[in-house]
Design a protein around this motif. Structure first.
Motif, PDB file in Angstrom:
ATOM      1  N   LEU A   1       0.802  -1.216   0.000  1.00 40.49           N
ATOM      2  CA  LEU A   1       0.000   0.000   0.000  1.00 40.49           C
ATOM      3  C   LEU A   1       0.840   1.273   0.000  1.00 40.49           C
ATOM      4  O   LEU A   1       0.303   2.370  -0.144  1.00 40.49           O
ATOM      5  CB  LEU A   1      -0.924   0.025   1.223  1.00 40.49           C
ATOM      6  CG  LEU A   1      -1.833  -1.197   1.416  1.00 40.49           C
ATOM      7  CD1 LEU A   1      -2.616  -1.065   2.715  1.00 40.49           C
ATOM      8  CD2 LEU A   1      -2.784  -1.352   0.236  1.00 40.49           C
ATOM      9  N   THR A   2       2.147   1.136   0.161  1.00 38.80           N
ATOM     10  CA  THR A   2       3.004   2.304   0.330  1.00 38.80           C
ATOM     11  C   THR A   2       3.408   2.912  -1.017  1.00 38.80           C
ATOM     12  O   THR A   2       3.137   2.350  -2.088  1.00 38.80           O
ATOM     13  CB  THR A   2       4.269   1.939   1.125  1.00 38.80           C
ATOM     14  OG1 THR A   2       4.976   0.900   0.431  1.00 38.80           O
ATOM     15  CG2 THR A   2       3.925   1.450   2.516  1.00 38.80           C
ATOM     16  N   HIS A   3       4.045   4.073  -0.943  1.00 42.26           N
ATOM     17  CA  HIS A   3       4.563   4.751  -2.126  1.00 42.26           C
ATOM     18  C   HIS A   3       5.454   3.797  -2.927  1.00 42.26           C
ATOM     19  O   HIS A   3       6.241   3.070  -2.337  1.00 42.26           O
ATOM     20  CB  HIS A   3       5.380   5.978  -1.686  1.00 42.26           C
ATOM     21  CG  HIS A   3       6.070   6.677  -2.799  1.00 42.26           C
ATOM     22  ND1 HIS A   3       5.409   7.471  -3.707  1.00 42.26           N
ATOM     23  CD2 HIS A   3       7.390   6.684  -3.160  1.00 42.26           C
ATOM     24  CE1 HIS A   3       6.272   7.954  -4.581  1.00 42.26           C
ATOM     25  NE2 HIS A   3       7.475   7.499  -4.266  1.00 42.26           N
ATOM     26  N   PRO A   4       5.307   3.756  -4.246  1.00 36.69           N
ATOM     27  CA  PRO A   4       4.563   4.680  -5.109  1.00 36.69           C
ATOM     28  C   PRO A   4       3.157   4.222  -5.495  1.00 36.69           C
ATOM     29  O   PRO A   4       2.595   4.753  -6.462  1.00 36.69           O
ATOM     30  CB  PRO A   4       5.445   4.748  -6.354  1.00 36.69           C
ATOM     31  CG  PRO A   4       6.025   3.368  -6.451  1.00 36.69           C
ATOM     32  CD  PRO A   4       6.247   2.918  -5.027  1.00 36.69           C
ATOM     33  N   ALA A   5       2.572   3.249  -4.790  1.00 35.74           N
ATOM     34  CA  ALA A   5       1.254   2.732  -5.175  1.00 35.74           C
ATOM     35  C   ALA A   5       0.185   3.821  -5.297  1.00 35.74           C
ATOM     36  O   ALA A   5      -0.519   3.882  -6.318  1.00 35.74           O
ATOM     37  CB  ALA A   5       0.805   1.644  -4.199  1.00 35.74           C
ATOM     38  N   PRO A   6       0.012   4.722  -4.289  1.00 32.68           N
ATOM     39  CA  PRO A   6      -1.048   5.733  -4.430  1.00 32.68           C
ATOM     40  C   PRO A   6      -0.854   6.632  -5.645  1.00 32.68           C
ATOM     41  O   PRO A   6      -1.818   6.981  -6.333  1.00 32.68           O
ATOM     42  CB  PRO A   6      -0.950   6.526  -3.120  1.00 32.68           C
ATOM     43  CG  PRO A   6      -0.316   5.574  -2.147  1.00 32.68           C
ATOM     44  CD  PRO A   6       0.666   4.796  -2.960  1.00 32.68           C
TER      45      PRO A   6
ATOM     46  N   GLU B   1       3.941  10.214  12.314  1.00 30.02           N
ATOM     47  CA  GLU B   1       4.669   8.946  12.311  1.00 30.02           C
ATOM     48  C   GLU B   1       3.803   7.825  11.744  1.00 30.02           C
ATOM     49  O   GLU B   1       4.286   6.992  10.967  1.00 30.02           O
ATOM     50  CB  GLU B   1       5.150   8.605  13.721  1.00 30.02           C
ATOM     51  CG  GLU B   1       6.285   9.508  14.193  1.00 30.02           C
ATOM     52  CD  GLU B   1       6.823   9.118  15.559  1.00 30.02           C
ATOM     53  OE1 GLU B   1       6.180   8.270  16.233  1.00 30.02           O
ATOM     54  OE2 GLU B   1       7.889   9.636  15.946  1.00 30.02           O
ATOM     55  N   ALA B   2       2.520   7.810  12.100  1.00 28.63           N
ATOM     56  CA  ALA B   2       1.606   6.815  11.541  1.00 28.63           C
ATOM     57  C   ALA B   2       1.463   7.014  10.034  1.00 28.63           C
ATOM     58  O   ALA B   2       1.453   6.051   9.256  1.00 28.63           O
ATOM     59  CB  ALA B   2       0.241   6.913  12.223  1.00 28.63           C
ATOM     60  N   SER B   3       1.357   8.275   9.608  1.00 31.76           N
ATOM     61  CA  SER B   3       1.251   8.574   8.184  1.00 31.76           C
ATOM     62  C   SER B   3       2.515   8.163   7.440  1.00 31.76           C
ATOM     63  O   SER B   3       2.448   7.674   6.297  1.00 31.76           O
ATOM     64  CB  SER B   3       0.980  10.072   7.993  1.00 31.76           C
ATOM     65  OG  SER B   3       0.836  10.383   6.625  1.00 31.76           O
ATOM     66  N   ASN B   4       3.666   8.343   8.081  1.00 27.28           N
ATOM     67  CA  ASN B   4       4.924   7.910   7.466  1.00 27.28           C
ATOM     68  C   ASN B   4       4.937   6.402   7.235  1.00 27.28           C
ATOM     69  O   ASN B   4       5.408   5.923   6.198  1.00 27.28           O
ATOM     70  CB  ASN B   4       6.113   8.298   8.354  1.00 27.28           C
ATOM     71  CG  ASN B   4       6.411   9.783   8.320  1.00 27.28           C
ATOM     72  OD1 ASN B   4       5.999  10.486   7.398  1.00 27.28           O
ATOM     73  ND2 ASN B   4       7.127  10.262   9.324  1.00 27.28           N
ATOM     74  N   VAL B   5       4.422   5.654   8.216  1.00 22.87           N
ATOM     75  CA  VAL B   5       4.343   4.199   8.055  1.00 22.87           C
ATOM     76  C   VAL B   5       3.424   3.858   6.888  1.00 22.87           C
ATOM     77  O   VAL B   5       3.715   2.984   6.067  1.00 22.87           O
ATOM     78  CB  VAL B   5       3.850   3.519   9.349  1.00 22.87           C
ATOM     79  CG1 VAL B   5       3.600   2.030   9.120  1.00 22.87           C
ATOM     80  CG2 VAL B   5       4.860   3.714  10.468  1.00 22.87           C
ATOM     81  N   ALA B   6       2.292   4.560   6.809  1.00 22.62           N
ATOM     82  CA  ALA B   6       1.338   4.306   5.730  1.00 22.62           C
ATOM     83  C   ALA B   6       1.923   4.620   4.371  1.00 22.62           C
ATOM     84  O   ALA B   6       1.689   3.897   3.394  1.00 22.62           O
ATOM     85  CB  ALA B   6       0.072   5.129   5.960  1.00 22.62           C
ATOM     86  N   LEU B   7       2.704   5.708   4.279  1.00 20.35           N
ATOM     87  CA  LEU B   7       3.245   6.136   2.990  1.00 20.35           C
ATOM     88  C   LEU B   7       4.567   5.464   2.647  1.00 20.35           C
ATOM     89  O   LEU B   7       4.769   5.042   1.501  1.00 20.35           O
ATOM     90  CB  LEU B   7       3.440   7.660   2.998  1.00 20.35           C
ATOM     91  CG  LEU B   7       4.054   8.268   1.731  1.00 20.35           C
ATOM     92  CD1 LEU B   7       3.148   8.047   0.523  1.00 20.35           C
ATOM     93  CD2 LEU B   7       4.334   9.758   1.933  1.00 20.35           C
ATOM     94  N   LEU B   8       5.459   5.350   3.660  1.00 23.49           N
ATOM     95  CA  LEU B   8       6.825   4.912   3.374  1.00 23.49           C
ATOM     96  C   LEU B   8       7.224   3.625   4.085  1.00 23.49           C
ATOM     97  O   LEU B   8       8.321   3.114   3.859  1.00 23.49           O
ATOM     98  CB  LEU B   8       7.809   6.025   3.767  1.00 23.49           C
ATOM     99  CG  LEU B   8       7.726   7.291   2.901  1.00 23.49           C
ATOM    100  CD1 LEU B   8       8.510   8.421   3.547  1.00 23.49           C
ATOM    101  CD2 LEU B   8       8.231   7.010   1.503  1.00 23.49           C
ATOM    102  N   GLY B   9       6.341   3.115   4.953  1.00 21.99           N
ATOM    103  CA  GLY B   9       6.642   1.855   5.620  1.00 21.99           C
ATOM    104  C   GLY B   9       7.494   1.981   6.857  1.00 21.99           C
ATOM    105  O   GLY B   9       7.886   0.980   7.453  1.00 21.99           O
ATOM    106  N   THR B  10       7.775   3.218   7.284  1.00 20.92           N
ATOM    107  CA  THR B  10       8.572   3.426   8.481  1.00 20.92           C
ATOM    108  C   THR B  10       8.156   4.721   9.154  1.00 20.92           C
ATOM    109  O   THR B  10       7.819   5.706   8.477  1.00 20.92           O
ATOM    110  CB  THR B  10      10.082   3.489   8.158  1.00 20.92           C
ATOM    111  OG1 THR B  10      10.827   3.788   9.347  1.00 20.92           O
ATOM    112  CG2 THR B  10      10.393   4.540   7.104  1.00 20.92           C
TER     113      THR B  10
END
Length: 306
Positions: free
Chosen positions: A95-100, A191-200
């Motif tokens: 689900l992370t970048h670059p999928a969106p 930090e939660a958004s970073n996990v969602a976007l970048l996995g960390t």
């Protein structure tokens, strides 16, 4: 008006394109094609806000454009329930970048594939996003022509070109974001958004650079309309100013509006998109009319002279 729901993946129900299509009529355009606006709601890459979806699509439809809402990959996988940001999240790599960002590209291909039967002007498609959705659109606006996007699909870059971008309270430079987060809850959300976007939760400087669209503006970036509020304490106005500065440096036409009042996530800032009175602001609500005037310079309907 015709509406339709298209799933971008056969085995997933969370990534969808909702279509709001004008019927052709001999009393209106009589077979001529309409421009379109593709909308990406915000939600910190944890979900996609309903407030920044259909109400916005209907507003652009009222301007005479076909409108589309893209619900791209987010951490909650379409459930949009509350996320406990005080608890560390486990990464979901698919689900992370670059999928969106690539899903905007998939939506562009769908729009162009149906351009003839939808009476859609494929050369005049704008992308419009809010908050994280604006970041997604800004990433797309600066990467649509690259191997990371059109190269991934193996299709000509012209099929992915956006004609314009509208960015509402956008994130544009992730290097600035951490320093701006003043309270613990904001830090947890980022930090939660970073996990969602970048996995960390704590990306490297290289990762932050890779997802900072202000650092990737080029001559291929489309004309851009930006708006934000001075009072936004979650995504500070400096993010929009940073993007505007990058556009100016790159020679890309843009228009920027900063309203004094209004917290983050106003959407249309009127009752059509609000859940309570804190989301109402008559001054900030003017952005839609300003965007309409800006779009008209590029997206005027093909009307005959009187």
């Amino acid at each position: 008006m015709k509406t339709d729901l298209i799933r971008l993946y056969e085995n997933r129900e969370d990534v969808t394109l909702t279509c709001y299509l004008w019927d052709d009529s001999p009393e209106l355009l009589n077979g001529k094609k309409r421009p379109a606006v593709l909308i990406c709601p915000g939600g910190a890459y944890l979900g996609c806000s309903d407030r920044e979806g259909e109400p916005v699509a209907l507003r652009f439809a009222s301007m005479g454009y076909h409108a589309f809402v893209l619900r791209y990959s987010t951490y909650t996988e379409g459930k949009n329930g509350p996320v406990d940001c005080s608890v560390p999240l486990s990464p979901k790599p698919r689900l992370t970048h670059p999928a969106p960002m690539r899903e905007i590209g998939q939506a562009m291909l769908i729009l162009r594939e149906h351009a003839e039967d939808w009476f859609l002007d494929a050369e005049r498609i704008a992308i419009c996003g809010f908050s994280a959705g604006a970041h997604n659109c800004a990433m797309y606006a600066t990467h649509w022509h690259t191997a990371e996007l059109c190269g991934h699909f193996g299709r000509p870059s012209a099929l992915f070109r956006p004609a314009a971008a509208i960015l509402a309270y956008t994130l544009s430079d992730y290097h600035l974001l951490g320093a701006a987060a003043a309270d613990a809850s904001a830090v947890q959300l980022f930090e939660a958004s970073n996990v969602a976007l970048l996995g960390t939760a704590r990306p490297t400087e290289e990762q932050l650079t890779s997802v900072s669209p202000a650092l990737h503006v080029s001559e291929k970036t489309p004309p851009t309309f930006l708006w934000a509020t001075f009072q936004d304490h979650l995504v500070p106005v400096q993010q929009s100013l940073r993007m505007a500065s990058a556009l100016a440096d790159g020679g890309v036409p843009f228009e920027l509006h900063v309203f004094e009042a209004g917290e983050h996530g106003l959407s249309l800032a009127d009752q059509t998109s609000s859940t309570d009175c804190s989301q109402l602001d008559p001054d900030a609500a003017k952005w839609a009319g300003l965007a309409a005037a800006w779009l008209h310079k590029r997206f005027a309907l093909p009307l005959p002279n009187a």
